[in-house]
Design a protein around this motif. Structure first.
Motif, mmCIF file in Angstrom:
data_model
loop_
_atom_site.group_PDB
_atom_site.id
_atom_site.type_symbol
_atom_site.label_atom_id
_atom_site.label_comp_id
_atom_site.label_asym_id
_atom_site.label_seq_id
_atom_site.Cartn_x
_atom_site.Cartn_y
_atom_site.Cartn_z
ATOM 1 N N PHE A 16 -5.926 0.891 1.188
ATOM 2 C CA PHE A 16 -6.207 -0.262 1.785
ATOM 3 C C PHE A 16 -6.862 -0.083 3.345
ATOM 4 O O PHE A 16 -7.749 -0.821 3.680
ATOM 5 C CB PHE A 16 -5.307 -1.383 1.616
ATOM 6 C CG PHE A 16 -4.423 -1.329 2.624
ATOM 7 C CD1 PHE A 16 -4.318 -1.653 3.758
ATOM 8 C CD2 PHE A 16 -3.065 -0.911 2.063
ATOM 9 C CE1 PHE A 16 -3.070 -1.611 4.653
ATOM 10 C CE2 PHE A 16 -2.125 -0.803 2.626
ATOM 11 C CZ PHE A 16 -1.998 -1.066 4.022
ATOM 12 N N ALA A 17 -6.440 1.179 3.861
ATOM 13 C CA ALA A 17 -6.427 1.325 5.169
ATOM 14 C C ALA A 17 -8.134 1.779 5.242
ATOM 15 O O ALA A 17 -8.570 1.160 6.425
ATOM 16 C CB ALA A 17 -5.905 2.507 5.989
ATOM 17 N N LYS A 18 -8.814 2.426 4.337
ATOM 18 C CA LYS A 18 -10.030 2.717 4.413
ATOM 19 C C LYS A 18 -10.770 1.488 4.287
ATOM 20 O O LYS A 18 -12.061 1.425 4.891
ATOM 21 C CB LYS A 18 -10.435 3.570 3.180
ATOM 22 C CG LYS A 18 -9.893 5.001 3.445
ATOM 23 C CD LYS A 18 -10.200 5.991 2.449
ATOM 24 C CE LYS A 18 -9.426 7.493 2.663
ATOM 25 N NZ LYS A 18 -10.014 8.346 1.604
ATOM 26 N N VAL A 19 -10.471 0.697 3.179
ATOM 27 C CA VAL A 19 -11.165 -0.722 3.208
ATOM 28 C C VAL A 19 -11.373 -1.471 4.229
ATOM 29 O O VAL A 19 -12.395 -2.082 4.675
ATOM 30 C CB VAL A 19 -10.586 -1.591 1.830
ATOM 31 C CG1 VAL A 19 -11.320 -2.817 1.364
ATOM 32 C CG2 VAL A 19 -10.640 -0.794 0.466
ATOM 33 N N LEU A 20 -10.014 -1.673 5.033
ATOM 34 C CA LEU A 20 -9.921 -2.510 6.204
ATOM 35 C C LEU A 20 -10.887 -1.994 7.298
ATOM 36 O O LEU A 20 -11.311 -2.573 8.204
ATOM 37 C CB LEU A 20 -8.549 -2.591 6.588
ATOM 38 C CG LEU A 20 -7.681 -3.536 5.571
ATOM 39 C CD1 LEU A 20 -6.326 -3.414 6.022
ATOM 40 C CD2 LEU A 20 -8.170 -5.001 5.468
ATOM 41 N N THR A 21 -11.022 -0.640 7.281
ATOM 42 C CA THR A 21 -11.615 -0.165 8.208
ATOM 43 C C THR A 21 -13.059 -0.210 8.151
ATOM 44 O O THR A 21 -13.736 -0.782 9.012
ATOM 45 C CB THR A 21 -11.501 1.522 8.478
ATOM 46 O OG1 THR A 21 -10.122 1.874 8.688
ATOM 47 C CG2 THR A 21 -12.332 2.143 9.516
ATOM 48 N N ARG A 22 -13.778 -0.175 6.957
ATOM 49 C CA ARG A 22 -14.860 -0.371 6.519
ATOM 50 C C ARG A 22 -15.230 -1.782 6.942
ATOM 51 O O ARG A 22 -16.541 -2.099 7.379
ATOM 52 C CB ARG A 22 -15.252 -0.021 5.292
ATOM 53 C CG ARG A 22 -15.319 1.251 4.710
ATOM 54 C CD ARG A 22 -15.747 1.689 3.410
ATOM 55 N NE ARG A 22 -15.874 3.076 3.340
ATOM 56 C CZ ARG A 22 -14.687 3.806 2.439
ATOM 57 N NH1 ARG A 22 -13.767 3.037 1.890
ATOM 58 N NH2 ARG A 22 -15.006 5.182 2.186
ATOM 59 N N LEU A 23 -14.553 -2.546 6.484
ATOM 60 C CA LEU A 23 -14.883 -4.069 6.802
ATOM 61 C C LEU A 23 -14.505 -4.660 8.347
ATOM 62 O O LEU A 23 -14.806 -5.763 8.594
ATOM 63 C CB LEU A 23 -13.758 -4.847 6.070
ATOM 64 C CG LEU A 23 -13.908 -4.906 4.273
ATOM 65 C CD1 LEU A 23 -12.835 -5.842 3.790
ATOM 66 C CD2 LEU A 23 -15.249 -5.406 4.120
ATOM 67 N N GLY A 24 -14.221 -3.779 9.069
ATOM 68 C CA GLY A 24 -14.055 -3.946 10.580
ATOM 69 C C GLY A 24 -12.842 -4.674 10.992
ATOM 70 O O GLY A 24 -12.747 -5.105 12.174
ATOM 71 N N VAL A 25 -11.828 -4.768 9.874
ATOM 72 C CA VAL A 25 -10.514 -5.732 10.204
ATOM 73 C C VAL A 25 -9.727 -4.730 11.132
ATOM 74 O O VAL A 25 -9.104 -5.395 12.143
ATOM 75 C CB VAL A 25 -9.778 -5.869 8.732
ATOM 76 C CG1 VAL A 25 -8.595 -6.682 9.227
ATOM 77 C CG2 VAL A 25 -10.757 -6.681 7.943
ATOM 78 N N ARG A 53 -8.507 3.713 14.999
ATOM 79 C CA ARG A 53 -8.660 5.032 15.162
ATOM 80 C C ARG A 53 -7.883 5.762 13.904
ATOM 81 O O ARG A 53 -8.610 6.620 13.324
ATOM 82 C CB ARG A 53 -7.710 5.482 16.315
ATOM 83 C CG ARG A 53 -8.381 5.620 17.749
ATOM 84 C CD ARG A 53 -7.386 5.869 18.787
ATOM 85 N NE ARG A 53 -8.204 5.663 20.012
ATOM 86 C CZ ARG A 53 -9.007 6.572 20.742
ATOM 87 N NH1 ARG A 53 -9.328 7.592 20.282
ATOM 88 N NH2 ARG A 53 -9.252 6.370 21.911
ATOM 89 N N MET A 54 -6.990 5.117 13.346
ATOM 90 C CA MET A 54 -6.111 5.771 12.306
ATOM 91 C C MET A 54 -7.258 5.642 11.157
ATOM 92 O O MET A 54 -7.257 6.306 10.243
ATOM 93 C CB MET A 54 -4.940 5.139 11.958
ATOM 94 C CG MET A 54 -3.770 5.611 13.083
ATOM 95 S SD MET A 54 -2.008 5.101 12.556
ATOM 96 C CE MET A 54 -2.008 6.024 11.271
ATOM 97 N N GLY A 55 -7.866 4.476 10.931
ATOM 98 C CA GLY A 55 -8.803 4.102 10.016
ATOM 99 C C GLY A 55 -9.747 4.988 9.746
ATOM 100 O O GLY A 55 -10.583 5.667 8.915
#
Length: 326
Positions: free
Chosen positions: A63-72, A82-84
């Protein structure tokens, strides 16, 4: 306040235990950062106070990838952002980290453009608690900053003494895109180096910290390209027991050279990469004419390559190096 030195460099690990064993086989002391069964990172410490951290990216939840793509993650905290981005990228070297002896005073200079100073804690492989403070710039092209480790940084006495003679990080190569002047301006504003520690080059600029040089090169995108290690005089090694992907590292150790390239310390590189690096070493006259490579896979072919290149004049070597832009 100025940024005092390079603290550490973070490497991607898809199979952490295998990578740890490969580094150990290459003559490094490697320490896990957590108790057995809970390992998610490992460290290689050096005499110059820098270290390499291997991070198991398979432990990062999907889910970290998903939240990163969404800008969350960008909204939550710069460090999560950074971690995302580490999770989304496929770069082998994911991040470099700066050290400050007075991190709170250092952070005050970046209010509004960085996170607050926070405390990190982990339980090391000996079940001892280790803590530190850190903050991250919102600009992901600048490193995050870290303090001293408490109660101690090194897991045991002699942790920085490696059988292969490696003593620290000599040079880190960072690629960037866009305007050289704009990128240089923000890096200098961040690090606040004295003028004599900044060198302008034809392809960018270099910055000298207390323990390492950081070389910034104009490219098509931002990423950390490679690093070189400092090395003391080391005993010769028998290379025959090691796979092709360790040829570069072991060859330079066998020659007692002062540095070696880290970008090929990966089992995923083919023998072609090793041929090219040997070519570079010879072109730079780092392999003397009276030296031969130790017995190892492809030795005959490489020795033939060495012999043919050594017949070329020094000026022709330099012209070739400029043409292929090593």
């Amino acid at each position: 306040m100025i940024m005092e030195r390079l603290d550490h460099v973070i490497f991607r690990a898809e199979k952490l235990t295998e990578l740890v064993e490969e580094f150990r086989a290459a003559g490094f002391k490697v320490y896990y950062g957590a108790p057995t069964g809970k390992e998610y990172n490992a460290m290689i410490y050096f005499e110059d106070h820098s270290f390499i951290e291997l991070v198991d990216m398979t432990k990062v939840p999907g889910f970290a990838k998903v939240l990163t793509r969404l800008g969350v993650f960008k909204l939550i905290h710069p460090f999560f952002h950074r971690m995302g981005n580490w999770a989304l990228s496929d770069n082998i070297i994911m991040e470099y980290v700066a050290y400050s002896s007075d991190i709170r005073a250092f952070q005050q200079q970046f209010k509004g453009s960085s996170s607050k100073v926070r405390t990190g804690t982990r339980i090391n492989h000996m079940s001892e608690a280790v803590s530190w403070e850190y903050f991250g710039s919102k600009d992901l092209e600048l490193p995050f900053v870290i303090s001293d480790y408490r109660p101690k940084k090194y897991p045991e006495e002699g942790a920085t003494q490696h059988p292969n003679g490696a003593t620290g990080i000599k040079e880190l190569v960072v690629h960037f895109s866009g305007s050289v002047e704009a990128f240089k301006s923000k890096v200098i504003q961040f690090f606040k180096p004295s003028p004599e520690n900044v060198e302008i080059t034809s392809s960018g600029f270099s910055l000298m910290t207390a323990n390492a040089k950081i070389r910034y090169i104009l490219s098509s995108d931002y990423h950390i390209e490679s690093l070189m290690l400092k090395e003391s005089v080391s005993p010769k090694y028998d290379l025959s027991a090691y796979g092709v992907h360790w040829i570069l590292c072991k060859t330079l150790i066998a020659f007692g050279k002062d540095t070696f390239f880290f970008t090929l310390l990966s089992p995923y590189w083919s023998s072609v990469g090793n041929y090219l690096i040997v070519l570079r070493l010879v072109m730079e006259s780092r392999i003397a004419e009276d030296q031969t490579l130790p017995t190892m896979p492809f030795a005959d072919s490489i020795n033939q390559l060495v012999a043919s290149i050594q017949a070329v004049s020094e000026s022709e070597r330099e012209n070739f190096l400029m043409e292929i832009e090593w």
